[in-house]
Write an enzyme that holds these catalytic residues in place. Sequence first.
Site: not given
Lengths: 244, 82
Positions: A98, A214, A216
Site C-alpha cells: 500500500c 494488504h 498482512e
Amino acid sequence: MMLYDLEITNFSSMKFGVVTFPGSNCDTDIQDALHLLDQKVEMLWHKDTDLKDCDAIFIPGGFSYGDYLRSGAIAQFSPIMSSIKAFAQQGGIVMGICNGFQILCESGLLPGTLLHNSNQKFICTNAFIKAEQQNTLLTTESKDVVLKIPIAHAEGRYFIDQKGLEDLKKNDQILFKYCDAKGQINTQNNPNGSIENIAGVCNITKNVFGMMPHPERACDALLKNTDGARILKNLISSVQEIKA
Amino acid sequence: MTFKAYINIMPQKAILDPQGEAVCNSLNSLDFSINQVRVGKRIELNLNASDVKQAEQLAEKACKKLLVNQIMESYSIEIQKV
C-alpha cells in the site's frame, strides 16, 4: 482449514524488518502477521539507518508524512530509505504494501506510480487478485489461485507509460492483477482504474516487490481469511531458501 | 538576492484527472458550460540566488528531485525578484 500446505520452520537466525514512518498505520499489522507465521521481527524507525541485519524489509501501509506533496514523496528521502535503497541495490529483499508500494515507486526502486483512484474515492473492500506469473519469490505458490485480499487506499491506480508497460510484460514484472472471484480479469473487476488491472509489480531483478492489497490483513484465522498468509509464507520460505 | 519561484504542477495530459472531472461536473451542474477541468497545484519557493538564472536552476533541481513526479505530472517555473 488452511488453504495452503507450505510448512514454515523458523530458522532462529532469520529476521524481518518492518519500518515505521510518522503516519504508518500497518506496521504492527505486519509485525502481527509475521509473528503468527512464527518469524522474528525487528521494528525499524524511519530516522535510523541501521537495518539491524534483517534478511528482508517490509515497508508498511499508512499515510507516511501525512501523504503531503504526493503519497510516498517525502518518505523516500528519510534516513532509513537510503539504507533500504543500498540494501535493495545489493539484492536485498524489500516488500512494500500500500503506502509502502507508493514509497518504493517514488524512490525509483519500482517502476511506475500510483494515482488517485479513478472514482476519486477511498476504497476499502476485499479485492480478488491473481498472480500474473509464478517465477518470483512471492508468487511461486499462487499458481492458478484467486486470492481474496483487502484493499484500503485512495491512491492505488497504478500507472506506467506504454513503453514501461511493455517492459513490465517482457520482463515478467507484473505480480498480481485484480480479477473477480472466478479469476476473470476485466474492467468491471478493476477497483481503482489501474492500468491493465495491475495490483502489484516487482523490479527487474525481482528482489523488490510492491502491491496495493494488504496480505498482512488476511493472515489470522480469527478473521476468517488467511489468503494473505499464502503470499507472506511464500516470501518467508524464499528468504529461508536464499539464506540456507 | 532573494527570489520567488512559482512552480505550477499539472497532471500529465494523457492521464485521467478524476478530481478535475468531478469539479467539471459540479461546475456544469451550476449551469456553467465548461468543457474540461484539470486540477493541479502551485508551489511557492522563497530562495536566495545570485541572479535569475541561478534561481531558475535551483527551482528546476528542486522540481526534479522532490516537487514533481514526472511520470504523472508536468511543471513550469516562473521566477520573480522579491
